[in-house]
Scaffold this active site. Structure first.
Site, PDB file in Angstrom:
ATOM      1  N   ASP A 137       0.824  -1.204   0.000  1.00 24.54           N
ATOM      2  CA  ASP A 137       0.000   0.000   0.000  1.00 24.54           C
ATOM      3  C   ASP A 137       0.863   1.260   0.000  1.00 24.54           C
ATOM      4  O   ASP A 137       1.890   1.333   0.684  1.00 24.54           O
ATOM      5  CB  ASP A 137      -0.894  -0.016   1.245  1.00 24.54           C
ATOM      6  N   HIS A 175      -9.531   5.604  -0.238  1.00 21.27           N
ATOM      7  CA  HIS A 175      -8.603   5.536   0.886  1.00 21.27           C
ATOM      8  C   HIS A 175      -9.145   6.366   2.047  1.00 21.27           C
ATOM      9  O   HIS A 175     -10.017   7.208   1.873  1.00 21.27           O
ATOM     10  CB  HIS A 175      -7.227   6.056   0.459  1.00 21.27           C
TER      11      HIS A 175
END
Length: 286
Positions: free
Chosen positions: A81, A206
């Site tokens: 990530d 996100h």
């Protein structure tokens, strides 16, 4: 089972849910995430941010991630990530990560495109999924930091990035933030809808921690196929670990304190699986 992320996200889009992506810090919260996902029969993404990948070691993260994907009875994808480094993405690819994110959103569009293409070139040779980002995710956290006002993704830039890179999924800046929110999150749903209509690849949200359930569901209805959850996982881990250590007194054994902590993490994971609507959606049999 090792999931095919492209298929997982397309299925989520078709059936109006999102695949949850949970950031882990070590093996204990990682196991808690997988246990909860198996119980809910949800497909899941397990994600290491660059700090975790570097501290534990990309080779070690890759090894236990690969082993756990193979062992799981649900679809699982191990993901790197928010890497701002092309080289770290290449290392993850070499260490059996089936998905990586190259986050070059802090740079100008041309540089972003160039960095993304460098990762795509390495990744697509062995069918590794690549996520990129356009616009900016506000707030401060392990995954990144941005406090400016120029966060909102522009439609033409998103289209340009997608068309010139052949990426597989796209994280977009629409008002979400890393860390805990100060006040109510203000998500630009109109811009999300515009982006969804303009590009043909899965979209990623996100900064999931703290966004109300109804806002998450609306975002999914308007095109979000993957939701990232990080802050609430490590805060649940650490806050409950502190409490268990205080209650245990001197010289506790690791498993005696970590098992109840894992249960608390699992409760958070279950909540987010329900919020994303992904329960019982795994194609893997149990």
């Amino acid at each position: 089972m090792i999931g095919n992320l492209w298929h997982m996200l397309k299925q989520a889009d078709k059936e109006n849910y999102a695949v949850p992506a949970f950031n882990y810090s070590d093996i204990w919260d990682l196991l808690a995430i997988l246990d909860a996902a198996e119980e809910k029969r949800s497909p899941v993404i397990i994600a290491s941010n660059p700090l975790v990948a570097k501290q534990i070691g990309i080779e070690i993260c890759g090894a236990f991630g690969h082993a756990l994907m193979q062992k799981a009875k649900i679809e699982v994808v191990h993901h790197l990530d928010h890497s701002t480094s092309v080289e770290l993405c290449r290392q993850a690819i070499a260490n059996k990560y089936p998905s990586v994110m190259i986050d070059a959103s802090k740079y100008d569009l041309a540089t972003n495109i160039s960095m993304v293409n460098a990762v795509v070139l390495s990744a697509h040779k062995i069918n590794v999924h690549v996520e990129a980002e356009i616009g900016r995710i506000r707030g401060m956290g392990i995954e990144g930091e941005y406090s400016g006002d120029d966060f909102l993704v522009q439609v033409d830039e998103a289209v340009d990035l997608v068309e010139k890179t052949n990426i597989d999924s796209l994280a977009i800046g629409i008002g979400t933030a890393h860390g805990f929110y100060q006040g109510k999150p203000e998500i630009n749903f109109k811009r999300l809808q515009e982006i969804d209509q303009a590009v043909r690849i899965p979209l990623v949200l996100h900064g999931g921690t703290g966004i109300p359930h109804d806002d998450i569901r609306q975002a999914i209805a308007l095109g979000i196929n993957k939701v990232n959850i990080g802050t609430i996982i490590h805060c649940t881990y650490m806050n409950n670990m502190r409490e268990e250590l205080i209650n245990a007194g001197p010289n506790p054994y690791t498993l005696d304190v970590v098992r109840p902590v894992m249960k608390k993490i699992g409760e958070v994971v279950s909540y987010w699986i329900d919020t994303c609507g992904s329960a019982s959606k795994s194609q893997g049999g149990i």
